[in-house]
Design a protein around this motif. Structure first.
Motif, PDB file in Angstrom:
ATOM      1  N   PRO A  58       8.355   9.290  13.738  1.00  0.00           N
ATOM      2  CA  PRO A  58       8.690  10.716  13.756  1.00  0.00           C
ATOM      3  C   PRO A  58       7.671  11.493  14.581  1.00  0.00           C
ATOM      4  CG  PRO A  58       7.765  10.082  11.643  1.00  0.00           C
ATOM      5  CD  PRO A  58       7.847   8.824  12.466  1.00  0.00           C
ATOM      6  N   ALA A  59       8.112  11.993  15.713  1.00  0.00           N
ATOM      7  CA  ALA A  59       7.235  12.822  16.531  1.00  0.00           C
ATOM      8  C   ALA A  59       7.210  14.224  15.949  1.00  0.00           C
ATOM      9  CB  ALA A  59       7.748  12.850  17.962  1.00  0.00           C
ATOM     10  N   ALA A  60       6.261  15.036  16.390  1.00  0.00           N
ATOM     11  CA  ALA A  60       6.174  16.410  15.896  1.00  0.00           C
ATOM     12  C   ALA A  60       7.396  17.204  16.336  1.00  0.00           C
ATOM     13  CB  ALA A  60       4.906  17.067  16.403  1.00  0.00           C
ATOM     14  N   GLU A  61       7.910  16.888  17.503  1.00  0.00           N
ATOM     15  CA  GLU A  61       9.124  17.529  17.988  1.00  0.00           C
ATOM     16  C   GLU A  61      10.053  16.465  18.534  1.00  0.00           C
ATOM     17  OE1 GLU A  61       9.355  21.061  19.846  1.00  0.00           O
ATOM     18  OE2 GLU A  61       7.325  21.754  19.438  1.00  0.00           O
ATOM     19  N   ASN A  62      11.259  16.889  18.878  1.00  0.00           N
ATOM     20  CA  ASN A  62      12.194  15.920  19.436  1.00  0.00           C
ATOM     21  C   ASN A  62      11.981  15.821  20.933  1.00  0.00           C
ATOM     22  OD1 ASN A  62      14.047  15.403  17.017  1.00  0.00           O
ATOM     23  ND2 ASN A  62      13.887  17.632  17.117  1.00  0.00           N
TER      24      ASN A  62
ATOM     25  N   PRO B 297      14.080   9.757  14.496  1.00  0.00           N
ATOM     26  CA  PRO B 297      14.393  10.685  13.403  1.00  0.00           C
ATOM     27  C   PRO B 297      14.552  12.092  13.993  1.00  0.00           C
ATOM     28  CG  PRO B 297      12.537   9.285  12.829  1.00  0.00           C
ATOM     29  CD  PRO B 297      12.833   9.032  14.275  1.00  0.00           C
ATOM     30  N   VAL B 299      13.885  15.809  14.090  1.00  0.00           N
ATOM     31  CA  VAL B 299      12.876  16.730  13.575  1.00  0.00           C
ATOM     32  C   VAL B 299      13.325  18.163  13.839  1.00  0.00           C
ATOM     33  CG1 VAL B 299      10.484  17.501  13.780  1.00  0.00           C
ATOM     34  CG2 VAL B 299      11.031  15.054  13.941  1.00  0.00           C
ATOM     35  N   THR B 301      11.963  21.679  13.834  1.00  0.00           N
ATOM     36  CA  THR B 301      10.727  22.459  13.737  1.00  0.00           C
ATOM     37  C   THR B 301      11.038  23.811  13.102  1.00  0.00           C
ATOM     38  OG1 THR B 301      11.107  23.406  15.919  1.00  0.00           O
ATOM     39  CG2 THR B 301       9.779  21.399  15.826  1.00  0.00           C
TER      40      THR B 301
END
Lengths: 100, 494
Positions: A58-62, B297, B299, B301
């Motif tokens: 899982p990255a901080a953003e896509n 996955p 995410v 934000t």
């Protein structure tokens, strides 16, 4: 041996494989030995290990999302060129529903 | 398909001892222009198999890339249904074999969906009832199988993969619905919300809104759930109600005689008005879900989520309350006007063009609705534009046009697409507000009817109404009714 012939047939059925009696008998111990090995891994205490379902993380953003911009790809002819039984405009397959 | 079953007929006394428990799974096609995992067009009605690529054909080595807009639309839907957006969700493979699913699996979401724990309120017998939304998740659509209409349809199915990969959301409700009527109400609300959000056109005929129902019955007062069946093929609002009513009766009959319900998938046959069990072999319910290894996955934000929240349009319920507050409309009128976004927009366009809200509501819900219904048209296709109806209403407010004339003018506007002024000048329909003109007509009538005049003057004031009628007739209803009264009184006084 924990696995039964019934399990082998069930798994084969889900995979759309038709096994002969000989094959069922041959694959039973093979599948069983794989599962036995996996059971060995189950002995490991993973209480404090975060499950990793994928090698991706899982990255901080896509990092990789697509813009909603349609682009042409295959022509109808190209799309159907590998069909085992092409019909004009459609893929043709054996009947998938039962009719009365 | 199984053999014909006898349609159960249940006495009310038996039916009243049971209650139905219904949950709906609703699939909504999103209005994204491209597919969820590839750039193919989602346009409906294109030639079969003309919008495909290696990804949606499931060719080896092709990799999915998620469409950002589809996620945004799904988030909008989830927020409107009061769901919590999960900061991290995951796609999963649902494995099964069917010819309209070329990869052999559908990319869906399973144990980590985009959003959960929502609700909407529906109205049941005048009271508000909250229906829980279990989850809203993203997935891809399958292709379309055609089983009929070809010369060899008795032995072949035809497959169109244009729809494969069209973005869908699945909206799963809690088993909170207790009757076909409640299910209908819930689906109506859901559809209205999706249309307001403009995330789907919710066209059931084209398959952009599809419904499956989980149904069980239990004795009234019991808390444990009965064995459920899943009813499919509910492709209209009417069929949904009919299929549920049938299935509930069928189950009550079985349970009441002490037999067991078989957990199974049942298809609704709209021609016969009944449900049929599908053979379990046709759909093995072992989907072997596992995390989709080809996608990261998802995410969400805080920034993305907040952006979407800020872009949310006004929802039907909020708009209804605003209509009541700002325009002083009755609850019923406000509910009618906000039943669709198009109708509410139409109404507000009229009000903005400076028509009285109450007058505008009466005409939109009354005369215009009648004309639309007669013509089989939706408000979006109204031949009378909002600005033109506003024009007519202004003439009515100014009393240039009477209510009765207004109806005729509106009908002419409806058939011609012209403005009120254009219709009136072409038909010579303008209201007569010239006192002198009316007085001239009044004098003619008075001099031609000395007997009635004498009756009036001798105290039979009821004759007055007769004079009004004569004058309106002579002016083809165009004279301003108030002026007619004033003028006649004066002239008859002598």
């Amino acid at each position: 041996m924990a696995l039964t012939e019934k399990d082998v047939r069930y798994v084969a059925d889900l995979a759309h494989l038709k096994l002969t009696e000989d094959e069922v008998a041959r694959f039973l111990p093979q599948l069983d030995s794989i599962l036995t090995y996996m059971q060995k891994l189950n002995q490991l205490d993973t209480k404090n290990v975060e499950p990793m379902a994928q090698v991706t993380y899982p990255a901080a953003e896509n990092p990789a999302l697509r813009l909603d911009a349609p682009q042409p790809a295959f022509s109808q002819k190209e799309a159907l060129s590998n069909a085992p039984e092409p019909a004009a405009e459609y893929f043709k397959v054996p009947l998938v529903i039962e009719k009365e | 398909m199984s053999k014909l079953e006898t349609a159960p007929v249940i006495p009310d006394e038996v039916r009243n001892r049971y209650e139905a428990v219904i949950g709906l799974e609703v699939h909504v096609q999103l209005l994204a222009r491209s597919k969820i995992f590839c750039a193919c067009s989602t346009r409906f009605g294109d030639p079969p198999n003309s919008n495909t690529c290696p990804v949606c054909l499931g060719l080896p080595g092709a990799l999915p890339v998620l469409n950002r807009e589809a996620v945004t639309m799904a988030m909008k839907a989830a927020m409107a249904l009061n769901c919590t957006i999960n900061p991290r969700s995951r796609f999963a493979r649902k494995n099964y074999f069917y010819p309209d699913l070329p990869k052999g699996y559908q990319i869906s979401q399973y144990d980590e969906p985009l959003s959960e724990h929502g609700w909407i309120d529906i109205e049941v017998e005048g009271k508000s009832k909250r229906i829980g939304i279990t989850r809203v998740h993203l997935e891809e659509d399958a292709g379309k199988s055609l089983h009929e209409g070809f010369p060899d349809s008795n032995e072949k199915s035809y497959i169109d993969l244009n729809r494969t990969g069209v973005p869908l959301i699945e909206i799963v409700s809690e088993p909170d619905l207790r009757s076909p009527g409640e299910a209908y109400e819930y689906l109506t609300r859901l559809k209205t919300i999706m249309l307001y959000l403009e995330v789907s056109d919710c066209n059931m005929e084209e398959g952009s809104l599809r419904v499956d129902a989980n149904v069980s019955v239990r004795p009234v007062g019991a808390s444990a759930l009965g064995t459920k069946t899943e009813v499919k093929n509910l492709n209209s609002f009417r069929f949904l109600q009919k299929a549920l009513a049938y299935e509930i009766e069928r189950q009550i009959e079985i349970v009441d005689r002490g037999a067991e319900i078989t957990q199974e998938t049942r298809l609704y046959d709209s021609r016969e008005g009944r449900t049929y069990g599908m053979r379990s072999k046709e759909f093995a319910h072992d989907y072997r879900y596992f995390p989709e290894p080809d996608l990261l996955p998802l995410v969400i934000t805080d920034m993305w989520r907040d952006d979407v929240r800020r872009s949310m349009p006004e929802l039907p319920e909020v708009r209804r309350q605003r209509f009541m507050r700002d325009y002083a409309l009755a609850a019923y009128d406000a509910a009618q006007l906000t039943a669709s976004k198009a109708l509410a927009d139409y109404f507000e366009d009229i009000v903005k063009a400076s028509a009285q809200p109450k007058l505008a509501a009466n005409w939109v819900l009354g005369e215009l609705a009648y004309l639309l219904k007669e013509a089989g048209k939706e408000i979006e296709k109204s031949p009378v534009r909002a600005a033109n109806l506003a024009g007519l209403l202004q003439l009515i407010e100014q009393e240039t046009v009477s209510g009765k004339m207004g109806k005729d003018i509106l009908a002419a506007m409806f058939s011609s697409g012209k403005t009120a002024r254009e219709v009136m000048s072409s038909q010579g329909l303008e209201q007569i507000n010239d006192t002198e003109k009316i007085a001239a007509v009044a004098r003619e009538i008075i001099s031609a009817n000395p007997k009635q005049v004498e009756q009036y003057r001798s105290g039979k004031t009821a004759t007055f109404g007769w004079f009004v009628g004569q004058l309106m007739k002579a002016t083809r209803g165009q004279a301003n009714p108030q002026l007619v009264q004033d003028v006649l009184k004066k002239e008859l006084a002598g």
